[in-house]
Design an enzyme around this catalytic site. Structure first.
Site, PDB file in Angstrom:
ATOM      1  CB  CYS B  88      -0.991  -0.049   1.165  1.00 30.01           C
ATOM      2  SG  CYS B  88      -2.370   1.098   0.956  1.00 30.01           S
ATOM      3  CG  HIS B 196      -3.396  -3.526   3.389  1.00 30.78           C
ATOM      4  ND1 HIS B 196      -2.377  -2.900   4.070  1.00 30.78           N
ATOM      5  CD2 HIS B 196      -4.083  -2.549   2.771  1.00 30.78           C
ATOM      6  CE1 HIS B 196      -2.446  -1.593   3.865  1.00 30.78           C
ATOM      7  NE2 HIS B 196      -3.468  -1.348   3.074  1.00 30.78           N
ATOM      8  CD  GLU B 198      -0.648  -5.489   5.843  1.00 33.46           C
ATOM      9  OE1 GLU B 198      -0.485  -6.130   4.792  1.00 33.46           O
ATOM     10  OE2 GLU B 198      -0.804  -4.248   5.885  1.00 33.46           O
TER      11      GLU B 198
END
Lengths: 79, 226
Positions: B88, B196, B198
């Protein structure tokens, strides 16, 4: 001395913000509005008295940080 | 030996800890690295540049962070063959730092887009994607205002021809050229992506495709000469 840097999107790079502003101008009743492009003006105060040297420094600042030369052009005015 | 990862922290980073948690979940030994550090800890296998709003997105997203002292060290690390991941805002930083080509513009719809995004794994020829199947769909959340990837036609053709598009959106959320969500460097060891992984790394997140992503990273070995 003061430098004024104009940063604008290169021709051909789509400007979604300019496009949105064009639509908003149309909805306000402004007709005859063609393409709208949004850029930035950056004013930089500089020490020194040599306009040519100042322009050289500001152009280097543009190349290294102030503009993203992949998508943006810049123009420098010294006053 | 477990993966040694460094996560860079800029003022305004807000996914740095999430990235560290996901990496640790995959067994990595993680060190947080402040942006003013001018060198990296020795022996790192991976440097991760997190999402967020580094320096408030001032000037251009990622522009100020890309000129911070630590990025010079990250650039040297990448040029020496080190593995670098940018997520990002981290992707924006890697582009501004010149480690990946192109630019990330304001989303075509002008809105900040925050949603799960289905992605096609466009290549498995990278240390980041080799544990996936080419063409399979994974879902990672996206959350960005400036993820509209553009590059000149020559660069796009080169990315395509050299199989350097890592992920593509199944449904283009932001106007990106060729629905590009993530790209690789020429040596395939630098990956930048807007989604993302994560945020899809725990059942409580609502998705776990990111666990596979980080498990794959955990298998990285130290690059030669590092």
């Amino acid at each position: 001395m003061k430098a004024r840097v104009h940063v604008t999107l290169k021709p051909g790079v789509l400007d979604p913000q300019g496009e949105a502003v064009r639509h908003a101008l149309g909805s306000l009743g402004f007709d005859g509005v063609g393409e709208v492009r949004i850029g930035k003006v950056i004013e930089v105060e500089l020490d020194g008295a040599d306009p040519a040297a100042a322009e050289g420094r500001v152009r280097e600042m543009c190349e290294k940080l102030l503009a993203n030369t992949v998508i943006e052009n810049y123009a420098v005015e010294i006053s | 030996m477990s993966l040694r990862a460094g996560v860079i922290v800029f003022p305004g980073s807000n996914c740095d800890r999430d990235l560290a948690v996901a990496l640790r979940g995959a067994g990595a030994d993680v060190t947080m690295i402040w942006h003013k550090d001018s060198s990296l800890p020795s022996g790192l296998d991976l440097v991760a540049v997190p999402g967020g709003f580094s320096f408030g997105d001032y000037l251009r997203c990622g522009a100020i962070a890309a000129r911070s002292p630590v990025m010079r060290a990250v650039s040297d690390f990448a040029h020496a063959g080190g593995h670098v991941l940018g997520v990002c805002n981290g992707f924006q930083v890697l582009i501004e730092a010149g480690l990946l080509p192109g630019a990330l513009m304001r989303n075509a719809g002008l809105r900040f887009v925050c949603a799960p995004a289905a992605l096609e794994v466009a290549t498995t020829d990278s240390p980041f994607t080799r544990d996936f199947r080419k063409g399979e769909t994974v879902t990672f959340p996206i959350a960005h205002h400036d993820g509209n990837y553009i590059a000149d036609p020559t660069t796009l053709a080169r990315l395509e021809g050299d199989d350097r598009v890592a992920f593509r959106y199944a449904v283009n959320p932001n106007g990106s050229a060729d629905s590009i969500a993530g790209i690789l460097s020429a040596n395939r060891r630098v990956l930048g992506l807007m989604p993302h992984p994560e945020r899809a790394a725990d059942p409580a997140h609502g998705g776990t495709d990111g666990i596979r992503f980080f498990a794959g990273l955990a298998a990285l070995t130290a690059p030669a000469g590092a």
